[in-house]
Design a protein around this motif. Sequence first.
Motif, PDB file in Angstrom:
ATOM      1  N   LEU A   9       0.889  -0.951  -0.002  1.00  0.00           N
ATOM      2  CA  LEU A   9      -0.007  -0.039  -0.003  1.00  0.00           C
ATOM      3  C   LEU A   9       1.140   0.997   0.143  1.00  0.00           C
ATOM      4  O   LEU A   9       1.128   1.612   0.585  1.00  0.00           O
ATOM      5  CB  LEU A   9      -0.959  -0.485   1.217  1.00  0.00           C
ATOM      6  N   CYS A  10       1.993   0.861  -0.513  1.00  0.00           N
ATOM      7  CA  CYS A  10       3.256   1.145  -0.431  1.00  0.00           C
ATOM      8  C   CYS A  10       3.419   2.535  -0.841  1.00  0.00           C
ATOM      9  O   CYS A  10       3.017   3.159  -1.189  1.00  0.00           O
ATOM     10  CB  CYS A  10       4.132   0.063  -1.249  1.00  0.00           C
ATOM     11  N   LEU A  11       3.726   3.601  -0.884  1.00  0.00           N
ATOM     12  CA  LEU A  11       5.104   4.033  -1.127  1.00  0.00           C
ATOM     13  C   LEU A  11       5.617   3.174  -0.184  1.00  0.00           C
ATOM     14  O   LEU A  11       6.662   3.272   0.488  1.00  0.00           O
ATOM     15  CB  LEU A  11       5.573   5.240  -1.319  1.00  0.00           C
ATOM     16  N   VAL A 169       3.809  -5.427  -8.517  1.00  0.00           N
ATOM     17  CA  VAL A 169       2.860  -4.434  -8.180  1.00  0.00           C
ATOM     18  C   VAL A 169       1.212  -5.056  -8.181  1.00  0.00           C
ATOM     19  O   VAL A 169       1.160  -5.987  -8.687  1.00  0.00           O
ATOM     20  CB  VAL A 169       2.621  -3.454  -9.320  1.00  0.00           C
ATOM     21  N   CYS A 170       0.558  -4.821  -6.977  1.00  0.00           N
ATOM     22  CA  CYS A 170      -0.581  -5.437  -6.810  1.00  0.00           C
ATOM     23  C   CYS A 170      -1.433  -5.176  -8.179  1.00  0.00           C
ATOM     24  O   CYS A 170      -1.568  -4.141  -8.438  1.00  0.00           O
ATOM     25  CB  CYS A 170      -1.204  -4.640  -5.577  1.00  0.00           C
ATOM     26  N   ASP A 171      -2.299  -6.079  -8.408  1.00  0.00           N
ATOM     27  CA  ASP A 171      -2.973  -6.091  -9.649  1.00  0.00           C
ATOM     28  C   ASP A 171      -4.079  -4.720  -9.772  1.00  0.00           C
ATOM     29  O   ASP A 171      -4.171  -4.138 -10.630  1.00  0.00           O
ATOM     30  CB  ASP A 171      -3.805  -7.268  -9.997  1.00  0.00           C
ATOM     31  N   ALA A 172      -4.734  -4.634  -8.354  1.00  0.00           N
ATOM     32  CA  ALA A 172      -5.663  -3.579  -8.116  1.00  0.00           C
ATOM     33  C   ALA A 172      -4.978  -2.309  -8.277  1.00  0.00           C
ATOM     34  O   ALA A 172      -5.596  -1.193  -8.413  1.00  0.00           O
ATOM     35  CB  ALA A 172      -6.115  -3.396  -6.886  1.00  0.00           C
ATOM     36  N   CYS A 173      -3.589  -2.058  -8.233  1.00  0.00           N
ATOM     37  CA  CYS A 173      -2.999  -0.833  -8.139  1.00  0.00           C
ATOM     38  C   CYS A 173      -2.081  -0.610  -9.410  1.00  0.00           C
ATOM     39  O   CYS A 173      -1.281   0.570  -9.562  1.00  0.00           O
ATOM     40  CB  CYS A 173      -1.894  -0.869  -7.059  1.00  0.00           C
ATOM     41  N   LYS A 174      -2.249  -1.223 -10.489  1.00  0.00           N
ATOM     42  CA  LYS A 174      -1.388  -1.213 -11.815  1.00  0.00           C
ATOM     43  C   LYS A 174      -1.995  -0.090 -12.513  1.00  0.00           C
ATOM     44  O   LYS A 174      -3.262   0.178 -12.515  1.00  0.00           O
ATOM     45  CB  LYS A 174      -1.510  -2.318 -12.543  1.00  0.00           C
ATOM     46  N   GLU A 175      -1.200   0.791 -12.987  1.00  0.00           N
ATOM     47  CA  GLU A 175      -1.608   1.874 -13.761  1.00  0.00           C
ATOM     48  C   GLU A 175      -2.470   1.739 -15.120  1.00  0.00           C
ATOM     49  O   GLU A 175      -1.714   0.662 -15.764  1.00  0.00           O
ATOM     50  CB  GLU A 175      -0.296   2.987 -13.953  1.00  0.00           C
ATOM     51  N   THR A 176      -3.365   2.254 -15.222  1.00  0.00           N
ATOM     52  CA  THR A 176      -3.961   2.032 -16.565  1.00  0.00           C
ATOM     53  C   THR A 176      -4.441   3.471 -17.245  1.00  0.00           C
ATOM     54  O   THR A 176      -4.324   4.500 -16.603  1.00  0.00           O
ATOM     55  CB  THR A 176      -5.467   1.351 -16.390  1.00  0.00           C
ATOM     56  N   GLY A 240      -1.609  -8.665  -0.053  1.00  0.00           N
ATOM     57  CA  GLY A 240      -1.467  -7.591  -0.142  1.00  0.00           C
ATOM     58  C   GLY A 240       0.140  -7.334   0.313  1.00  0.00           C
ATOM     59  O   GLY A 240       0.821  -6.311   0.237  1.00  0.00           O
ATOM     60  N   GLN A 241       0.471  -8.186   1.200  1.00  0.00           N
ATOM     61  CA  GLN A 241       1.802  -8.291   1.997  1.00  0.00           C
ATOM     62  C   GLN A 241       2.816  -8.856   0.694  1.00  0.00           C
ATOM     63  O   GLN A 241       4.141  -8.754   1.074  1.00  0.00           O
ATOM     64  CB  GLN A 241       1.595  -9.032   3.022  1.00  0.00           C
ATOM     65  N   GLN A 242       2.416  -9.281  -0.309  1.00  0.00           N
ATOM     66  CA  GLN A 242       3.194  -9.819  -1.279  1.00  0.00           C
ATOM     67  C   GLN A 242       3.343  -8.852  -2.369  1.00  0.00           C
ATOM     68  O   GLN A 242       4.048  -9.364  -3.318  1.00  0.00           O
ATOM     69  CB  GLN A 242       2.924 -11.231  -1.791  1.00  0.00           C
ATOM     70  N   CYS A 243       2.872  -7.777  -2.346  1.00  0.00           N
ATOM     71  CA  CYS A 243       3.062  -6.937  -3.458  1.00  0.00           C
ATOM     72  C   CYS A 243       3.088  -5.304  -2.982  1.00  0.00           C
ATOM     73  O   CYS A 243       2.796  -5.150  -1.922  1.00  0.00           O
ATOM     74  CB  CYS A 243       1.671  -6.927  -4.665  1.00  0.00           C
ATOM     75  N   ILE A 244       3.407  -4.438  -3.709  1.00  0.00           N
ATOM     76  CA  ILE A 244       3.201  -2.948  -3.639  1.00  0.00           C
ATOM     77  C   ILE A 244       2.164  -2.298  -4.170  1.00  0.00           C
ATOM     78  O   ILE A 244       1.697  -2.655  -5.497  1.00  0.00           O
ATOM     79  CB  ILE A 244       4.734  -2.306  -3.688  1.00  0.00           C
ATOM     80  N   CYS A 245       1.951  -1.125  -3.833  1.00  0.00           N
ATOM     81  CA  CYS A 245       0.810  -0.308  -4.478  1.00  0.00           C
ATOM     82  C   CYS A 245       1.042   1.343  -4.119  1.00  0.00           C
ATOM     83  O   CYS A 245       0.947   1.883  -3.348  1.00  0.00           O
ATOM     84  CB  CYS A 245      -0.470  -0.428  -3.545  1.00  0.00           C
ATOM     85  N   GLU A 246       1.889   1.510  -5.171  1.00  0.00           N
ATOM     86  CA  GLU A 246       2.340   2.757  -5.383  1.00  0.00           C
ATOM     87  C   GLU A 246       1.463   3.863  -5.258  1.00  0.00           C
ATOM     88  O   GLU A 246       1.777   5.034  -4.960  1.00  0.00           O
ATOM     89  CB  GLU A 246       3.690   3.056  -6.419  1.00  0.00           C
ATOM     90  N   THR A 269     -10.632  -4.213  -6.472  1.00  0.00           N
ATOM     91  CA  THR A 269     -10.128  -4.396  -7.749  1.00  0.00           C
ATOM     92  C   THR A 269      -9.592  -3.515  -8.512  1.00  0.00           C
ATOM     93  O   THR A 269      -8.763  -3.715  -9.276  1.00  0.00           O
ATOM     94  CB  THR A 269     -11.271  -5.196  -8.562  1.00  0.00           C
ATOM     95  N   SER A 270      -9.536  -2.441  -7.892  1.00  0.00           N
ATOM     96  CA  SER A 270      -9.012  -1.017  -8.659  1.00  0.00           C
ATOM     97  C   SER A 270      -8.894  -0.090  -7.544  1.00  0.00           C
ATOM     98  O   SER A 270      -9.793   0.070  -6.820  1.00  0.00           O
ATOM     99  CB  SER A 270      -9.795  -0.427  -9.876  1.00  0.00           C
ATOM    100  N   LEU A 271      -7.871   0.643  -7.659  1.00  0.00           N
ATOM    101  CA  LEU A 271      -7.573   1.583  -6.792  1.00  0.00           C
ATOM    102  C   LEU A 271      -6.636   2.825  -7.466  1.00  0.00           C
ATOM    103  O   LEU A 271      -5.716   2.671  -8.001  1.00  0.00           O
ATOM    104  CB  LEU A 271      -6.665   1.087  -5.477  1.00  0.00           C
ATOM    105  N   LYS A 272      -7.280   3.975  -7.432  1.00  0.00           N
ATOM    106  CA  LYS A 272      -6.727   5.180  -8.125  1.00  0.00           C
ATOM    107  C   LYS A 272      -6.692   6.552  -7.039  1.00  0.00           C
ATOM    108  O   LYS A 272      -7.638   6.647  -6.570  1.00  0.00           O
ATOM    109  CB  LYS A 272      -7.479   5.743  -9.344  1.00  0.00           C
TER     110      LYS A 272
END
Length: 293
Positions: A9-11, A169-176, A240-246, A269-272
Motif C-alpha cells: 500500500l506502499c510507497l 505491483v498489486c493487480d488493483a494498483c497497476k496504472e491504466t 497485499g503483503q506480497q505486492c506493492i501499491c505505489e 479490484t481497482s485503486l486510483k
Amino acid sequence: MKAFILTVLCLITIPCLEAIHGLYNFGQPEFFYKKNNCKPIPANLLLCHDIEYTEMRLPNLLGHETMNEVLQQASSWIPLVQKQCHPDTRKFLCSLFAPVCLDDLDEPIQPCRSLCDSVKRGCAPVMSAFGFPWPKMLDCDRFPIDNDLCIPPADMDNSVPVTQKAPRVCDACKETDENDNEIVDSICKNDFALKIKVKDIFYINGDTKIVPETKSKTIYAMNGVTERDLRKTGLWLKDGQQCICEEMNDFDAAYLVMGQKMDGHLVITSLKRWQKGQREFKRISRSIRKMQC
C-alpha cells in the motif's frame, strides 16, 4: 495502529510502532535466563520464512512470548523490507522477531551493533520521510559491539539486495490509461465504488485490510451491497503483503476504490488516487451521477 504507509500500500506503509512496544530492555537479566523454547518458524511468518535457519527462540528479543504475538507484529514490518532500503533489513528484523534458536545455547544471539547501525543508516531516512523516527527501542547502542556471539552485517562488497526481483505491483494498483468513460464502465462492472481516505491499515494472513475514514463517500453500490456493508466492513487487498501499491502512499490523499463482494468481504479490484480538482475525476463524478449500470 496506523501503519507506516507503504507505497504499498506502499510507497509503502512503514511498520506501525506498536510492533516494538514490547521490546525488552536488553540489560534485563530476567530476560536472558528465561527458559529457551525453540519453535519452528511457521510458513505464515512471512517476514522471516525461508531464512537461513528453521527454528526461532520464544520469547523473542522483542518480548513476544507467543507465536500469535510474533505473527501479528511482524507483518507490520514487511513493507520496510519491500522498500529495499538496506540489504540486511530482513536479517536485522528477523534477528529480533525470530532469533535463531540453538539447543545448546541458553543466551539469545543478538544483532551486532554494526548491523543495527548499518540498517538504520539505510532505512531511518525512509521512515523519516513518512513521519516516523527510528524507534527508541531499537537504539543501536542497546546491541553488543561486534563479537563472536552476535549477528554481523553482510560483507557489503559481496552483498546482494534482500529482494532479488523488483516487488510485484498489486493487480488493483497497476496504472491504466483509462479515460473517464472507461472508468465509468469499470465501475459498472464492479459491486461498489467509493471515494475514501485511509484511516488504518492492517496485515492479516497475507492480505491487507484497509479501514476507510467514516466520511468516505459511496459513489456506486449494486444491489446486495448495503451502506452497512460499506460502513462497517474494511476493504481487502488480496495478497497485499506480497505486492506493492505505489498509488496509495499518503494517508491524507483521497482514493477512488472499486471492488467486489466476495465471501462476505469487500475486495478491492481497482485503486486510483483521487486528485482534487482534476478534470478527469470531475467528469467521472458527473458521469456517475447520470449513469445507470
